[in-house]
Write a protein that holds these residues in place. Structure first.
Motif, mmCIF file in Angstrom:
data_model
loop_
_atom_site.group_PDB
_atom_site.id
_atom_site.type_symbol
_atom_site.label_atom_id
_atom_site.label_comp_id
_atom_site.label_asym_id
_atom_site.label_seq_id
_atom_site.Cartn_x
_atom_site.Cartn_y
_atom_site.Cartn_z
ATOM 1 N N ALA A 13 32.927 42.071 42.449
ATOM 2 C CA ALA A 13 33.248 41.552 43.782
ATOM 3 C C ALA A 13 34.733 41.207 43.897
ATOM 4 C CB ALA A 13 32.388 40.337 44.103
ATOM 5 N N LEU A 14 35.314 40.674 42.846
ATOM 6 C CA LEU A 14 36.741 40.358 42.859
ATOM 7 C C LEU A 14 37.564 41.645 42.935
ATOM 8 C CD1 LEU A 14 38.843 38.124 42.826
ATOM 9 C CD2 LEU A 14 38.734 38.167 40.323
ATOM 10 N N GLY A 15 37.126 42.678 42.225
ATOM 11 C CA GLY A 15 37.789 43.985 42.321
ATOM 12 C C GLY A 15 37.752 44.525 43.739
ATOM 13 N N ALA A 16 36.607 44.361 44.408
ATOM 14 C CA ALA A 16 36.478 44.826 45.796
ATOM 15 C C ALA A 16 37.419 44.050 46.715
ATOM 16 C CB ALA A 16 35.031 44.686 46.262
ATOM 17 N N ARG A 17 37.564 42.751 46.476
ATOM 18 C CA ARG A 17 38.501 41.945 47.280
ATOM 19 C C ARG A 17 39.928 42.447 47.108
ATOM 20 N NH1 ARG A 17 38.072 35.738 46.118
ATOM 21 N NH2 ARG A 17 39.914 35.725 47.464
ATOM 22 N N LEU A 18 40.303 42.739 45.857
ATOM 23 C CA LEU A 18 41.651 43.239 45.606
ATOM 24 C C LEU A 18 41.866 44.561 46.341
ATOM 25 C CD1 LEU A 18 44.416 43.172 44.226
ATOM 26 C CD2 LEU A 18 43.341 44.237 42.218
ATOM 27 N N ALA A 19 40.875 45.429 46.338
ATOM 28 C CA ALA A 19 40.997 46.731 47.011
ATOM 29 C C ALA A 19 41.383 46.574 48.475
ATOM 30 C CB ALA A 19 39.694 47.508 46.889
ATOM 31 N N GLY A 20 40.905 45.523 49.102
ATOM 32 C CA GLY A 20 41.169 45.302 50.507
ATOM 33 C C GLY A 20 42.629 45.076 50.852
#
Length: 143
Positions: A13-20
């Motif tokens: 989930a943290l990786g997905a936030r960074l992608a944003g």
């Protein structure tokens, strides 16, 4: 910024936030030992970019490409490369120019080849809980 992940799902989930917040040409350099969650973080990064392919470690292939999302994702594993010269031999500059996101595991092996504006993601085991991770992200602000 420092984050505490209690599970693989939270790391993703943290990786997905960074992608944003990443833009074309971004480089994400991972630091952390074996089993710290670098590939799990990359699975989240891919999901956040809209890539639906199965994300696996590129240990033996050096680089895996995930296309079809908002930006392409190029997932590198530098563990088996002796130095940055070997990275340039496989076309590093071409990957940087392709307008995607380059996620680099074992980035310390090729630190001199990374751009100055590289985002750094450090993953470490929590001292009190074996399955928790302390994840430090530098070079970008998350919402």
């Amino acid at each position: 910024m420092e984050y505490l992940s209690h599970s693989e799902a939270e790391t993703e989930a943290l990786g997905a936030r960074l992608a944003g917040v990443l833009t074309a040409g971004a480089v994400v350099a991972y630091q952390g030992g074996l089993g710290m969650g670098k590939t799990a973080f990359t699975r989240g990064l891919a999901r956040g970019l809209g890539c639906t392919d199965r994300v696996t470690s590129p240990t033996f292939t050096i680089v895996n490409e995930y296309l079809g999302g908002r930006l392409p994702l190029f997932h590198f594993d530098m563990y088996r490369l002796p130095d940055s010269d070997a990275l340039f031999d496989i076309g590093w500059e071409d990957y940087l120019d392709r307008g995607g996101v380059c996620a680099v595991e074992w980035s310390e092996q090729v630190a001199d080849a990374l751009p100055k504006d590289t985002v750094t993601v450090s993953l470490a085991r929590h001292p009190d809980e074996e399955t928790w991770r302390i994840i430090t992200i530098k070079g970008v602000e998350l919402p």
